[in-house]
Design a protein around this motif. Structure first.
Motif, PDB file in Angstrom:
ATOM      1  N   PRO A  57       0.837  -1.205   0.000  1.00 15.92           N
ATOM      2  CA  PRO A  57       0.000   0.000   0.000  1.00 15.92           C
ATOM      3  C   PRO A  57       0.869   1.251   0.000  1.00 15.92           C
ATOM      4  O   PRO A  57       2.001   1.245   0.508  1.00 15.92           O
ATOM      5  CB  PRO A  57      -0.811  -0.135   1.294  1.00 15.92           C
ATOM      6  N   HIS A  58       0.353   2.324  -0.559  1.00  6.62           N
ATOM      7  CA  HIS A  58       1.137   3.546  -0.710  1.00  6.62           C
ATOM      8  C   HIS A  58       0.279   4.753  -0.318  1.00  6.62           C
ATOM      9  O   HIS A  58      -0.924   4.774  -0.575  1.00  6.62           O
ATOM     10  CB  HIS A  58       1.607   3.672  -2.162  1.00  6.62           C
ATOM     11  N   LEU A  59       0.900   5.738   0.317  1.00  7.14           N
ATOM     12  CA  LEU A  59       0.202   6.945   0.733  1.00  7.14           C
ATOM     13  C   LEU A  59       0.799   8.147   0.008  1.00  7.14           C
ATOM     14  O   LEU A  59       2.007   8.381   0.065  1.00  7.14           O
ATOM     15  CB  LEU A  59       0.314   7.138   2.245  1.00  7.14           C
ATOM     16  N   VAL A  60      -0.052   8.888  -0.688  1.00  2.00           N
ATOM     17  CA  VAL A  60       0.394  10.064  -1.443  1.00  2.00           C
ATOM     18  C   VAL A  60      -0.162  11.316  -0.779  1.00  2.00           C
ATOM     19  O   VAL A  60      -1.380  11.536  -0.779  1.00  2.00           O
ATOM     20  CB  VAL A  60      -0.091   9.999  -2.905  1.00  2.00           C
ATOM     21  N   PRO A  61       0.697  12.153  -0.179  1.00  4.56           N
ATOM     22  CA  PRO A  61       0.220  13.425   0.378  1.00  4.56           C
ATOM     23  C   PRO A  61      -0.265  14.332  -0.749  1.00  4.56           C
ATOM     24  O   PRO A  61       0.358  14.411  -1.817  1.00  4.56           O
ATOM     25  CB  PRO A  61       1.469  14.006   1.055  1.00  4.56           C
ATOM     26  N   LEU A  62      -1.366  15.011  -0.522  1.00  3.88           N
ATOM     27  CA  LEU A  62      -1.938  15.909  -1.529  1.00  3.88           C
ATOM     28  C   LEU A  62      -1.681  17.357  -1.111  1.00  3.88           C
ATOM     29  O   LEU A  62      -2.072  17.773  -0.028  1.00  3.88           O
ATOM     30  CB  LEU A  62      -3.444  15.664  -1.664  1.00  3.88           C
ATOM     31  N   SER A  63      -1.043  18.099  -1.996  1.00  8.16           N
ATOM     32  CA  SER A  63      -0.785  19.507  -1.719  1.00  8.16           C
ATOM     33  C   SER A  63      -2.090  20.300  -1.813  1.00  8.16           C
ATOM     34  O   SER A  63      -3.117  19.778  -2.238  1.00  8.16           O
ATOM     35  CB  SER A  63       0.220  20.049  -2.743  1.00  8.16           C
ATOM     36  N   ARG A  64      -2.025  21.553  -1.435  1.00  7.68           N
ATOM     37  CA  ARG A  64      -3.221  22.402  -1.527  1.00  7.68           C
ATOM     38  C   ARG A  64      -3.697  22.491  -2.975  1.00  7.68           C
ATOM     39  O   ARG A  64      -4.895  22.480  -3.254  1.00  7.68           O
ATOM     40  CB  ARG A  64      -2.915  23.806  -0.995  1.00  7.68           C
ATOM     41  N   GLN A  65      -2.745  22.571  -3.899  1.00 11.57           N
ATOM     42  CA  GLN A  65      -3.097  22.660  -5.317  1.00 11.57           C
ATOM     43  C   GLN A  65      -3.788  21.385  -5.784  1.00 11.57           C
ATOM     44  O   GLN A  65      -4.759  21.437  -6.558  1.00 11.57           O
ATOM     45  CB  GLN A  65      -1.837  22.910  -6.161  1.00 11.57           C
ATOM     46  N   ALA A  66      -3.288  20.228  -5.342  1.00  9.14           N
ATOM     47  CA  ALA A  66      -3.891  18.954  -5.747  1.00  9.14           C
ATOM     48  C   ALA A  66      -5.311  18.830  -5.196  1.00  9.14           C
ATOM     49  O   ALA A  66      -6.228  18.388  -5.903  1.00  9.14           O
ATOM     50  CB  ALA A  66      -3.029  17.797  -5.254  1.00  9.14           C
ATOM     51  N   VAL A  79      17.939  20.105  -7.419  1.00  7.99           N
ATOM     52  CA  VAL A  79      17.597  21.531  -7.365  1.00  7.99           C
ATOM     53  C   VAL A  79      17.038  21.905  -6.001  1.00  7.99           C
ATOM     54  O   VAL A  79      17.468  22.885  -5.387  1.00  7.99           O
ATOM     55  CB  VAL A  79      16.583  21.888  -8.481  1.00  7.99           C
ATOM     56  N   LEU A  80      16.087  21.110  -5.481  1.00  5.35           N
ATOM     57  CA  LEU A  80      15.434  21.455  -4.228  1.00  5.35           C
ATOM     58  C   LEU A  80      16.092  20.799  -3.013  1.00  5.35           C
ATOM     59  O   LEU A  80      15.687  21.048  -1.876  1.00  5.35           O
ATOM     60  CB  LEU A  80      13.946  21.075  -4.301  1.00  5.35           C
ATOM     61  N   ASN A  81      17.073  19.946  -3.265  1.00  2.00           N
ATOM     62  CA  ASN A  81      17.930  19.386  -2.204  1.00  2.00           C
ATOM     63  C   ASN A  81      17.191  18.544  -1.161  1.00  2.00           C
ATOM     64  O   ASN A  81      17.538  18.561   0.027  1.00  2.00           O
ATOM     65  CB  ASN A  81      18.696  20.507  -1.486  1.00  2.00           C
ATOM     66  N   PHE A  82      16.190  17.782  -1.580  1.00  2.00           N
ATOM     67  CA  PHE A  82      15.530  16.876  -0.650  1.00  2.00           C
ATOM     68  C   PHE A  82      16.304  15.565  -0.536  1.00  2.00           C
ATOM     69  O   PHE A  82      17.022  15.170  -1.463  1.00  2.00           O
ATOM     70  CB  PHE A  82      14.089  16.595  -1.111  1.00  2.00           C
ATOM     71  N   ARG A  83      16.167  14.922   0.596  1.00  2.00           N
ATOM     72  CA  ARG A  83      16.867  13.663   0.839  1.00  2.00           C
ATOM     73  C   ARG A  83      16.432  12.594  -0.166  1.00  2.00           C
ATOM     74  O   ARG A  83      15.231  12.411  -0.416  1.00  2.00           O
ATOM     75  CB  ARG A  83      16.562  13.163   2.256  1.00  2.00           C
ATOM     76  N   PRO A  84      17.381  11.871  -0.740  1.00  2.00           N
ATOM     77  CA  PRO A  84      17.045  10.830  -1.718  1.00  2.00           C
ATOM     78  C   PRO A  84      16.087   9.761  -1.182  1.00  2.00           C
ATOM     79  O   PRO A  84      15.236   9.272  -1.912  1.00  2.00           O
ATOM     80  CB  PRO A  84      18.413  10.229  -2.068  1.00  2.00           C
ATOM     81  N   GLN A 122       7.456  14.881   6.741  1.00  2.00           N
ATOM     82  CA  GLN A 122       8.481  15.376   5.823  1.00  2.00           C
ATOM     83  C   GLN A 122       8.038  15.257   4.372  1.00  2.00           C
ATOM     84  O   GLN A 122       8.303  16.147   3.551  1.00  2.00           O
ATOM     85  CB  GLN A 122       9.796  14.606   6.024  1.00  2.00           C
ATOM     86  N   ARG A 123       7.336  14.164   4.050  1.00  2.00           N
ATOM     87  CA  ARG A 123       6.891  13.979   2.665  1.00  2.00           C
ATOM     88  C   ARG A 123       5.776  14.962   2.323  1.00  2.00           C
ATOM     89  O   ARG A 123       5.677  15.434   1.190  1.00  2.00           O
ATOM     90  CB  ARG A 123       6.436  12.536   2.446  1.00  2.00           C
ATOM     91  N   LYS A 124       4.912  15.268   3.302  1.00  2.00           N
ATOM     92  CA  LYS A 124       3.869  16.267   3.055  1.00  2.00           C
ATOM     93  C   LYS A 124       4.492  17.625   2.759  1.00  2.00           C
ATOM     94  O   LYS A 124       4.054  18.349   1.863  1.00  2.00           O
ATOM     95  CB  LYS A 124       2.940  16.360   4.264  1.00  2.00           C
ATOM     96  N   GLU A 125       5.514  17.961   3.519  1.00  2.00           N
ATOM     97  CA  GLU A 125       6.207  19.235   3.278  1.00  2.00           C
ATOM     98  C   GLU A 125       6.850  19.227   1.902  1.00  2.00           C
ATOM     99  O   GLU A 125       6.779  20.216   1.155  1.00  2.00           O
ATOM    100  CB  GLU A 125       7.263  19.462   4.362  1.00  2.00           C
ATOM    101  N   MET A 126       7.492  18.108   1.541  1.00  2.00           N
ATOM    102  CA  MET A 126       8.152  18.002   0.246  1.00  2.00           C
ATOM    103  C   MET A 126       7.147  18.150  -0.897  1.00  2.00           C
ATOM    104  O   MET A 126       7.398  18.873  -1.874  1.00  2.00           O
ATOM    105  CB  MET A 126       8.872  16.656   0.127  1.00  2.00           C
ATOM    106  N   MET A 127       5.991  17.499  -0.779  1.00  2.00           N
ATOM    107  CA  MET A 127       5.001  17.549  -1.850  1.00  2.00           C
ATOM    108  C   MET A 127       4.406  18.949  -2.003  1.00  2.00           C
ATOM    109  O   MET A 127       4.090  19.384  -3.121  1.00  2.00           O
ATOM    110  CB  MET A 127       3.893  16.525  -1.591  1.00  2.00           C
ATOM    111  N   GLN A 128       4.268  19.689  -0.891  1.00  2.00           N
ATOM    112  CA  GLN A 128       3.758  21.051  -0.975  1.00  2.00           C
ATOM    113  C   GLN A 128       4.797  21.969  -1.620  1.00  2.00           C
ATOM    114  O   GLN A 128       4.458  22.790  -2.484  1.00  2.00           O
ATOM    115  CB  GLN A 128       3.381  21.571   0.410  1.00  2.00           C
ATOM    116  N   ILE A 129       6.049  21.815  -1.222  1.00  2.00           N
ATOM    117  CA  ILE A 129       7.112  22.627  -1.820  1.00  2.00           C
ATOM    118  C   ILE A 129       7.233  22.304  -3.312  1.00  2.00           C
ATOM    119  O   ILE A 129       7.448  23.200  -4.141  1.00  2.00           O
ATOM    120  CB  ILE A 129       8.452  22.381  -1.095  1.00  2.00           C
ATOM    121  N   TRP A 130       7.067  21.035  -3.679  1.00  2.00           N
ATOM    122  CA  TRP A 130       7.153  20.627  -5.083  1.00  2.00           C
ATOM    123  C   TRP A 130       6.028  21.290  -5.900  1.00  2.00           C
ATOM    124  O   TRP A 130       6.265  21.816  -6.988  1.00  2.00           O
ATOM    125  CB  TRP A 130       7.075  19.112  -5.187  1.00  2.00           C
TER     126      TRP A 130
END
Length: 411
Positions: free
Chosen positions: A277-286, A349-354, A381-389
């Motif tokens: 199973p996989h969880l995808v954080p949704l940004s405000r735009q999504a 470019v955005l320097n997130f952890r691999p 951390q992934r929610k923050e990354m997806m929003q910044i993306w």
């Protein structure tokens, strides 16, 4: 006296059924409710029999007399018209039951019922049959399909430049014939003769076309935002780079899997390539895109339903076809390529952890003890990354200054 059309038209219903004779065993029965039926009475093997020729005026007087003549010819040859009609009806039903499409759908239902395929694979196979096979041989009895017709099917698919799809269609045909032979409706597999007909596909792994330079990504994103297709297609195009999931996962997104309030999309293991199973954080735009789409498709199962039926998700070719209509060829971008786009830019470019990036890509990521992280690992951390993306993509579309790639030690 023989009947006339005028006499038949003027025949009025009475309290009881009555008949008007045309001679030679042909009668017109007039029902109290006004219906008029043709009947033919004859003797066969010493027994009196009666068959119907249909309803007047759909069967005219001339039609009824012609059918009487044909029936009398059968009797003269020792053939019972009633039994001959029964045999003809059974032959028609058998022909329908043995039609290629009927057997193919029965085989497909058998495979799905025995859980031989995933839901995605089953849908793909049925789509290929409906698109590339049924229009040409669907109504024909499977035992009567010719090699020329099989060749035509393969050539049409091959002409689209997708040899691998043509090979898969040939494989599907072979499996259908195997099923037909096992159920005693075919004697041999006519498609087997085409095993060497199609050229082999390359064994070299082909990487999905992707745009990884932010300068090239900006105009692509603007073109996608301006796409003139349906709202369903527009929304899918906007979410694809934002969520960077596999196109098949996006197509099969269901409203029941989405929590708009929490901003999360929970994909079940059965839909994931790795079987987890996989969880995808949704940004405000999504979330905003999904909220706009929900009034249109929210009453159905799929977020992105097919244009033909809300009970099925959109075609696997919809997204790539949209890119072609916008002028981007397959060497520039395909739907799957946005995964490489996100991986490259988030890292360089955005320097997130691999490991955060790989986890969000639903790749196998292990903890220090070698165990696979669960789907909620590093969720904040992934929610923050997806929003910044998502914010980064909006900045590119708005013409913001493009951040340069990070220098490596070799540069």
């Amino acid at each position: 006296m023989r009947l006339s059309d005028l006499q038949i038209r003027k025949a009025q219903p009475k309290e009881k059924v009555y008949r008007l004779s045309d001679g030679e065993g042909l009668y017109l029965y007039v029902h109290p409710r006004g219906g008029k039926w043709w009947r033919f009475r004859y003797r066969f093997d010493g027994n009196e029999k009666l068959i119907s020729f249909g309803v007047y005026p759909y069967i005219t007087l001339a039609d009824a007399r012609e059918r009487t003549y044909q029936a009398k010819c059968m009797v003269a040859k020792g053939i019972d018209p009633s039994q001959e009609r029964k045999r003809a009806k059974e032959a028609k039903l058998e022909r329908i039951a043995n039609a290629f499409e009927a057997i193919a759908r029965e085989w497909h239902k058998h495979m799905v019922g025995n859980q031989m395929w995933s839901a995605d694979h089953a849908a793909t196979i049925l789509t290929r049959l409906e698109k590339d096979v049924f229009p040409w041989i669907g109504t024909k009895p499977i035992a009567e399909v010719t090699a020329k017709e099989i060749k035509g099917i393969l050539d049409r698919v091959r002409s689209r430049g997708v040899i691998e799809t043509a090979r898969r269609v040939r494989t599907i045909l072979g499996q259908i014939y195997t099923y037909a032979i096992a159920t005693d409706r075919a004697n041999y597999d006519i498609s087997a003769g085409f095993k060497g007909y199609l050229p082999p596909t390359s064994k070299t792994r082909k990487h999905m076309a992707a745009v990884t330079d932010p300068k090239e990504l900006a105009p692509l994103l603007r073109a996608m935002d301006g796409y003139q297709g349906s709202l369903v297609a527009q929304s899918a195009l906007k979410l694809l780079p934002m969520l960077f999931v596999r196109p098949g996962e996006l197509r099969h997104m269901e409203w029941a899997e989405i929590d708009l309030e929490a901003g999360e999309w929970s994909i079940p293991a059965s839909k994931m390539k790795m079987g987890l199973p996989h969880l995808v954080p949704l940004s405000r735009q999504a979330v905003a895109i999904l909220e706009e789409l929900k009034p249109l498709t929210g009453h159905g199962k799929y977020v992105f339903p097919s244009t033909r039926s809300f009970s099925r998700c959109m075609s696997d070719n919809t997204i790539n076809a949209s890119f072609r209509r916008m002028g981007f060829d397959g060497n520039t971008i395909v739907g799957h390529g946005f995964r490489a786009t996100a991986r490259t830019i988030l890292d360089e470019v955005l320097n997130f952890r691999p490991d955060l990036i790989e986890h969000q890509l639903a790749h196998a990521v292990r903890d220090p003890n070698g165990r696979a992280y669960n789907r909620t690992a590093f969720l904040p951390q992934r929610k923050e990354m997806m929003q910044i993306w998502s914010d980064y993509l909006d900045g590119l579309k708005a013409g913001a200054k493009v951040l340069p790639f990070r220098k490596t030690s070799k540069e």
